[in-house]
Scaffold this motif. Structure first.
Motif, PDB file in Angstrom:
ATOM      1  N   LEU A 379      22.646  30.141  34.129  1.00  0.00           N
ATOM      2  CA  LEU A 379      22.157  29.308  33.021  1.00  0.00           C
ATOM      3  C   LEU A 379      22.628  27.881  33.260  1.00  0.00           C
ATOM      4  O   LEU A 379      23.825  27.618  33.321  1.00  0.00           O
ATOM      5  N   TYR A 380      21.684  26.957  33.388  1.00  0.00           N
ATOM      6  CA  TYR A 380      21.984  25.538  33.614  1.00  0.00           C
ATOM      7  C   TYR A 380      21.744  24.800  32.302  1.00  0.00           C
ATOM      8  O   TYR A 380      20.617  24.737  31.802  1.00  0.00           O
ATOM      9  N   ILE A 381      22.812  24.254  31.705  1.00  0.00           N
ATOM     10  CA  ILE A 381      22.697  23.518  30.443  1.00  0.00           C
ATOM     11  C   ILE A 381      22.790  22.033  30.766  1.00  0.00           C
ATOM     12  O   ILE A 381      23.848  21.543  31.157  1.00  0.00           O
ATOM     13  N   ASP A 382      21.674  21.323  30.619  1.00  0.00           N
ATOM     14  CA  ASP A 382      21.624  19.910  30.977  1.00  0.00           C
ATOM     15  C   ASP A 382      21.610  19.041  29.730  1.00  0.00           C
ATOM     16  O   ASP A 382      20.826  19.258  28.818  1.00  0.00           O
ATOM     17  N   GLY A 383      22.497  18.055  29.708  1.00  0.00           N
ATOM     18  CA  GLY A 383      22.572  17.167  28.551  1.00  0.00           C
ATOM     19  C   GLY A 383      22.135  15.756  28.831  1.00  0.00           C
ATOM     20  O   GLY A 383      22.221  14.898  27.957  1.00  0.00           O
ATOM     21  N   GLU A 384      21.649  15.467  30.033  1.00  0.00           N
ATOM     22  CA  GLU A 384      21.454  14.073  30.426  1.00  0.00           C
ATOM     23  C   GLU A 384      20.092  13.765  31.017  1.00  0.00           C
ATOM     24  O   GLU A 384      19.460  12.775  30.652  1.00  0.00           O
ATOM     25  N   ILE A 385      19.610  14.582  31.945  1.00  0.00           N
ATOM     26  CA  ILE A 385      18.429  14.227  32.736  1.00  0.00           C
ATOM     27  C   ILE A 385      17.150  14.406  31.917  1.00  0.00           C
ATOM     28  O   ILE A 385      17.000  15.367  31.172  1.00  0.00           O
ATOM     29  N   SER A 386      16.202  13.481  32.081  1.00  0.00           N
ATOM     30  CA  SER A 386      14.913  13.606  31.407  1.00  0.00           C
ATOM     31  C   SER A 386      14.128  14.769  32.010  1.00  0.00           C
ATOM     32  O   SER A 386      14.340  15.151  33.160  1.00  0.00           O
ATOM     33  N   GLU A 387      13.196  15.312  31.224  1.00  0.00           N
ATOM     34  CA  GLU A 387      12.428  16.479  31.670  1.00  0.00           C
ATOM     35  C   GLU A 387      11.692  16.216  32.976  1.00  0.00           C
ATOM     36  O   GLU A 387      11.717  17.044  33.897  1.00  0.00           O
ATOM     37  N   ASP A 388      11.003  15.053  33.062  1.00  0.00           N
ATOM     38  CA  ASP A 388      10.194  14.804  34.249  1.00  0.00           C
ATOM     39  C   ASP A 388      11.057  14.648  35.497  1.00  0.00           C
ATOM     40  O   ASP A 388      10.702  15.120  36.579  1.00  0.00           O
ATOM     41  N   GLU A 389      12.218  14.008  35.345  1.00  0.00           N
ATOM     42  CA  GLU A 389      13.107  13.857  36.497  1.00  0.00           C
ATOM     43  C   GLU A 389      13.686  15.201  36.917  1.00  0.00           C
ATOM     44  O   GLU A 389      13.811  15.491  38.114  1.00  0.00           O
ATOM     45  N   MET A 390      14.031  16.049  35.942  1.00  0.00           N
ATOM     46  CA  MET A 390      14.552  17.366  36.272  1.00  0.00           C
ATOM     47  C   MET A 390      13.492  18.200  36.988  1.00  0.00           C
ATOM     48  O   MET A 390      13.786  18.891  37.975  1.00  0.00           O
ATOM     49  N   GLN A 391      12.257  18.144  36.499  1.00  0.00           N
ATOM     50  CA  GLN A 391      11.169  18.854  37.177  1.00  0.00           C
ATOM     51  C   GLN A 391      11.033  18.391  38.620  1.00  0.00           C
ATOM     52  O   GLN A 391      10.873  19.203  39.541  1.00  0.00           O
ATOM     53  N   ASP A 392      11.075  17.075  38.806  1.00  0.00           N
ATOM     54  CA  ASP A 392      10.901  16.504  40.133  1.00  0.00           C
ATOM     55  C   ASP A 392      12.003  16.969  41.082  1.00  0.00           C
ATOM     56  O   ASP A 392      11.742  17.344  42.231  1.00  0.00           O
ATOM     57  N   ARG A 393      13.242  16.979  40.605  1.00  0.00           N
ATOM     58  CA  ARG A 393      14.364  17.386  41.456  1.00  0.00           C
ATOM     59  C   ARG A 393      14.266  18.868  41.821  1.00  0.00           C
ATOM     60  O   ARG A 393      14.478  19.256  42.971  1.00  0.00           O
ATOM     61  N   ILE A 394      13.973  19.704  40.814  1.00  0.00           N
ATOM     62  CA  ILE A 394      13.887  21.144  41.075  1.00  0.00           C
ATOM     63  C   ILE A 394      12.765  21.445  42.050  1.00  0.00           C
ATOM     64  O   ILE A 394      12.915  22.261  42.964  1.00  0.00           O
ATOM     65  N   LEU A 395      11.625  20.771  41.866  1.00  0.00           N
ATOM     66  CA  LEU A 395      10.487  20.995  42.761  1.00  0.00           C
ATOM     67  C   LEU A 395      10.853  20.643  44.199  1.00  0.00           C
ATOM     68  O   LEU A 395      10.554  21.391  45.133  1.00  0.00           O
ATOM     69  N   LYS A 396      11.535  19.508  44.385  1.00  0.00           N
ATOM     70  CA  LYS A 396      11.906  19.087  45.735  1.00  0.00           C
ATOM     71  C   LYS A 396      12.869  20.071  46.386  1.00  0.00           C
ATOM     72  O   LYS A 396      12.799  20.308  47.599  1.00  0.00           O
ATOM     73  N   LEU A 397      13.751  20.660  45.576  1.00  0.00           N
ATOM     74  CA  LEU A 397      14.692  21.636  46.131  1.00  0.00           C
ATOM     75  C   LEU A 397      14.020  22.985  46.400  1.00  0.00           C
ATOM     76  O   LEU A 397      14.456  23.730  47.281  1.00  0.00           O
ATOM     77  N   LYS A 398      12.962  23.299  45.642  1.00  0.00           N
ATOM     78  CA  LYS A 398      12.297  24.594  45.802  1.00  0.00           C
ATOM     79  C   LYS A 398      11.432  24.661  47.047  1.00  0.00           C
ATOM     80  O   LYS A 398      11.298  25.717  47.667  1.00  0.00           O
TER      81      LYS A 398
END
Length: 643
Positions: A379-398
């Motif tokens: 479970l990753y609880i994020d308090g800082e990153i915007s949704e679009d930036e988080m999507q972008d980072r996860i996609l690049k890692l996937k």
């Protein structure tokens, strides 16, 4: 960039959707010289993907008619560091988004007609207008704040969307279809010209009042981090943290709750994407409702003699107790029920590392000598990153990696706030209890990642151990239940983790990420991984190493750069032996003169025991007789730079 340098793969007939795209790109980027254009569109599973067009390339991709397609107004320096503010290169225009849902079309067009500075380009987005005013000379990164202030003032004047004022914002690309509506309308150019160009100063008559000032004593906290810059607005990813810090400051200096609301509502308009006003008011109410001094335990005095009697064990009985073996989640770094803190300065790469460790727990992955142990739902609880930036980072890692084999869950504070929900606040015992209950009802989750303490514990005095004690008790409770926790924390000015040292008391490992000596901005996400506390590992397992996140094809991967600093130190020693001066060595190797001086001092101390040839790794054949060999000292005849 010369006009007409961009053209589509198939030359379109006049009036077609591709012609709108061509005209838009040639008009907007006519004065830009180098860099990349970012085009952003959705891909599978709700993620967004960026495509990059070099201004030196003369071809454009073709886009499906059934997708939303957006484009960054500013060009980007490179295609490796994403579409955020730090990667902006040139900004060719100021702009405005008018939505007909909020501003009637007739009224909007009247405003445009009456406005003294006529737009260089007007785009019809389907249900609104995008207005662009081309700049005579594209703005540079140092002008970002001016551009955003003009954009906000334009939005205020035309009753447009203030959320589009961010210099890194993406707008709909003409020649594509607006999929928000059915049937999807074509995004078209109504008018354009490259003859109407402006300077940033031409928009000064729209001046927004400066934010209120604070006294110097109130403008700086115990970590000497200035509040003044926050008053001029912050990016979306830092907005919540800034709100909490400013509200807490107001309370500490005795500002009334009502005055704080007025001040921060005014401040909110300076943000490129203003915070939801309901959320802003709620957070201020929450901070002012807390007692300045936490109440002492009011628990009735009880006799715990019977509890102690039943819990004390004779040592042989304790040693014969059968305990379950705690499996490795990440071998050899993390076992079930362990606590790890990762600290670094802002922007070094904490979130990239945390996401990668989450990937490592949920699918087969290896970084240096860290590798997947027992697959563990996370479970990753994020308090800082915007949704679009988080999507972008996860996609690049996937991309290019194996699919997750056990679930990787995300609780996004930004997503919750955008849906008018309360975001996680670990200062609140109800939130801690609720997370514990959620984990209890999802026993497959064995790892929780908290990103980060500053965002998830708003208003906490980081320098007071007492403020940390309740959160620490909760982490120990999770540990006792077998749940491992990795939490991220900001680094203070001195390079250590920020705030009270009590944070490190009960954790198993403390890992610091720091920029390597000689780091340059173009190095991107690159840092030294350094263990500052280790309870279980030793030797090679806690040896520092350098990591760099780099793109290989479409895949982002971690590259281990072994012994980089040690190799540089060896080069410094060798250069000194050859007679080079420290300042020349620093310039040649691209490192700071102060670090060269530190290496010299360290080498001088070691030379009291060891021969310089050994430090330099000279071939043993060159030292046939150690007793007769001349002792070479780095010492008195070496010029030392006075700092």
């Amino acid at each position: 960039m010369s006009a007409q340098i961009l053209y589509c793969m198939n030359v379109p007939p006049s009036g077609s959707s591709d012609k709108h795209m061509e005209d838009y790109l040639n008009t907007l980027f006519d004065r830009c010289e180098h860099g990349f254009i970012e085009i952003r569109r959705p891909v599978s599973q709700g993620f967004w993907h960026s495509e990059w067009i070099s201004l030196d390339d003369q071809t454009l991709p073709m886009f499906p008619n059934d997708e939303n397609v957006f484009i960054g107004v500013a060009t980007r320096k490179n295609k490796y560091e994403g579409g955020g503010r730090n990667n902006l290169f040139q900004i060719p225009a100021v702009w405005l988004d008018i939505d007909f849902k909020f501003t009637e079309e007739v009224k909007a067009r009247e405003h445009i007609k009456e406005f003294s500075l006529k737009p260089s380009m007007i785009v019809h987005s389907g249900k609104g207008l995008h207005l662009y005013w081309l700049l005579e000379n594209p703005a540079e990164p140092e002008d970002i704040r001016k551009i955003e202030e003009v954009n906000k003032n334009l939005a205020r004047h035309f009753e447009g969307d203030k959320k589009t004022a961010d210099a890194a914002h993406v707008m709909r690309l003409p020649g594509t279809y607006n999929q928000k509506y059915h049937p999807a309308p074509l995004v078209t150019i109504e008018s354009y010209t490259t003859d109407k160009v402006y300077r940033i100063e031409d928009f000064n008559f729209l001046h927004l009042p400066s934010p209120p000032t604070q006294t110097q004593s109130a403008a700086t906290d115990k970590n000497n981090e200035s509040y003044v810059d926050l008053l001029y607005g912050v990016e979306k990813g830092n907005r919540h943290d800034a709100l909490i810090r400013l509200a807490s400051l107001c309370k500490r200096i005795g500002t009334s709750k009502d005055e704080t609301k007025k001040l921060l509502l005014h401040w909110n308009q300076n943000n490129p994407e203003p915070e939801d006003e309901k959320e802003l008011i709620y957070q201020i109410e929450d901070i002012y409702s807390r007692h300045s001094q936490r109440e002492e335990y009011s628990e009735t005095i009880q006799d715990y003699t019977s509890v102690i009697e039943s819990s004390v064990m004779h040592l042989p009985a304790f040693m014969h107790k059968t305990l379950p073996i705690r499996p490795y989640i990440i071998n050899p770094l993390l076992k079930k029920g362990e606590l790890i803190m990762i600290s670094a300065a802002r922007g070094v790469g904490k979130t990239w590392v945390a996401l990668s460790l989450g990937f490592m727990a949920t699918r087969q992955l290896r970084i240096n000598n860290w590798e997947t142990g027992t697959l563990t739902a996370t479970l990753y609880i994020d308090g800082e990153i915007s949704e679009d930036e988080m999507q972008d980072r996860i996609l690049k890692l996937k991309i290019g990696r194996k699919a997750e084999q056990v679930p990787f869950y995300l609780l996004s504070s930004d997503e919750m706030r955008s849906n008018d929900k309360r975001s996680p606040n670990l200062n609140n015992p109800s939130w801690r209890s609720s997370i514990s209950e959620y984990l209890k009802s999802h026993p497959d989750i064995g790892l929780v990642i908290l990103d980060n303490l500053s965002s998830l514990t708003p208003g906490r005095d980081e320098n007071k151990k007492r403020d940390w004690d309740e959160i620490n008790g909760w982490l120990l409770e999770l540990r006792s239940k077998g749940v491992a926790v990795i939490f991220l924390h900001h680094e203070g000015k001195g390079g250590d983790q920020r705030g009270t040292s009590a944070i490190e008391d009960n954790i198993n490992f403390s890992i610091r990420l720091k920029r390597p000596e000689g780091y340059r901005k173009e190095d991107g996400t690159k840092f030294v991984v350094e263990f500052t506390k280790s309870r279980r590992l030793h030797g090679e397992n806690i040896k520092s190493f350098t990591l760099k996140l780099q793109e290989e094809g479409m895949v982002l991967d971690w590259k281990v750069i072994a012994d980089e600093e040690q190799n540089t130190e060896a080069q410094i020693i060798k250069s000194l032996k050859e007679g080079m001066k420290q300042k020349d060595i620093a310039k040649t190797l691209g490192v700071s003169a102060s670090w060269v001086s530190q290496v010299v001092t360290k080498a001088k101390e070691e030379e009291r025991i060891k021969r310089i040839d050994a430090v330099l790794g000279d071939d043993e054949e060159q030292i046939k007789d150690a007793s007769e060999a001349e002792e070479v000292e780095i010492g008195d005849d070496v010029e030392v730079i006075e700092e």
